[in-house]
Design a protein around this motif. Structure first.
Motif: not given
Length: 404
Positions: A20-27, A50-53, A57-59
């Protein structure tokens, strides 16, 4: 302006926190830092792009993707060895401070002696100690590959985040002259200036090659092999874009991968693959490494992660040799031993008789091997394992290098 978002990972199995940490950098493009916190939260630092919302949603979408669901993840340790690891310092800081590694940007380095010597030495050892026992023939591959060939490997759908497309100015005199004049008028190349890709650039035919073995299959396309199969070896420069993950040395933008590749009948590939595991064990013992060889899966990025990753683990199609990096208390995968079944044989129409060929490979990330070794033993050769130092001295003598 930097903003911080913390998201709970209670729904996600800890085994998938790293994925997840790896993929989240592309969110989102606005993310500037991603980290895992000890209390089970993912921490994201982001700017106003970007925004928190949007991030939440993406993470959460990624968390859902990487949850185990109904698919189990088989764990199997084939081999483990505890090494003395006499050096416990921050090897990266030491290499940078001593100007042995020059950081151009995260994931992109210049390597100087003795690190550059170790890269060549380890590659030589893997050829002598692993490739030659198989009677592997040597091949040389380019650093780019046809996009059509990469499509056949399913890389576009399994690892889309890695892609580095290669293109060029269109074969049009007006486009070439206008581009040159715009650079002149701007006073040089400006990274922040938008480049009209649709107008100026040709549609990409090539991609920077992300893995050495793909060229082997491309080169055998349409062939029918004789006997039990074929074994080749090659070292190539590989390229993978990995976003913020390039801040970790193990995630290089440009890296060197030696592979021994098996193409043939199923039992031929399976038997040689397990022989490769035994050869890796022999290196670990002789070089006194702290390491483990275990069942693993590729970091598939797409929605079918659970299915693909679980299938790889259940069928034990991928083993990784992970070497400990003591100063961070973690390990990195320095070698992998893979079984692809007939996926590439079918994709590239490589046959054994009337059936698609089976393929497998064993890979060595040379930069990772050099870093992991130095992380365990340091730059002081007096602390290196005797067998490895003897081999290194013999290699230096053959190269005409003077021992420092």
């Amino acid at each position: 302006m930097a903003n911080v978002l913390r998201l709970s990972l209670e729904r996600l199995d800890p085994m998938q926190h790293g994925q997840l940490k790896y993929a989240a950098s592309f969110a989102a493009e606005g993310i500037v830092e991603v980290s895992l916190e000890a209390d089970g939260y993912l921490r994201l630092v982001y700017d106003d792009r970007t925004t928190a919302d949007v991030l939440t949603e993406r993470v959460n979408r990624l968390i859902e993707r990487f949850s185990r669901g109904e698919f189990g993840f088989k764990e199997h340790i084939l081999y483990a060895r505890e090494g003395a690891m006499p050096y416990r310092g921050d090897i990266m800081n030491e290499l940078i401070a001593r100007n042995i590694i020059k950081v151009l940007e995260p994931g992109l380095f210049i390597f100087r002696e003795p690190f550059s010597h170790l890269l060549r030495f380890f590659d030589d050892q893997f050829v002598e100690r692993v490739a030659k026992p198989f009677g592997a023939t040597e091949e040389t591959y380019p650093a780019i590959i046809h996009a059509a060939s990469l499509d056949k490997t399913n890389h576009f759908t399994s690892f889309p985040e890695h892609l580095h497309f290669l293109t060029h100015l269109r074969d049009d005199l007006d486009v070439i002259e206008a581009f040159s004049e715009s650079i002149r008028q701007a006073g040089g190349w400006k990274q922040e200036e938008p480049l009209d890709l649709d107008r100026n650039m040709a549609k990409p035919k090539f991609v920077m090659n992300p893995s050495t073995c793909y060229h082997c299959y491309e080169g055998l396309q349409g062939e029918t092999l004789e006997g039990e199969g074929r074994i080749v070896t090659a070292v190539a420069k590989c390229h993978r874009y990995e976003g913020l993950n390039h801040n970790d040395f193990g995630r290089l933008l440009d890296f060197s991968m030696r592979e021994i590749i098996f193409v043939g009948k199923p039992e031929f590939v399976r038997e040689n693959r397990m022989k490769a595991v035994e050869l890796l064990k022999g290196l670990a013992e002789e070089w006194e490494l702290d390491c483990v060889i275990e069942n693993a899966n590729d970091p598939f990025f797409t929605n079918d992660f659970q299915v693909k990753a679980s299938f790889q683990r259940q069928q034990e199609m991928k083993y990784e040799m992970r070497l400990t990096i003591p100063y961070i208390g973690k390990s990195i995968a320095c070698s992998s031993v893979n079984f692809h079944s007939t996926a590439f044989g079918s994709a590239f129409d490589i046959k054994m008789g009337k059936r698609p060929a089976t393929t497998g490979c064993v890979g060595f990330g040379l930069e990772r091997w050099a870093l992991a070794f130095l992380a365990q033993f340091g730059l002081d050769e007096a602390k290196w394992p005797k067998a490895l130092l003897e081999a290194y001295d013999a290699w230096r003598a053959r190269q005409g290098l003077i021992r420092s």
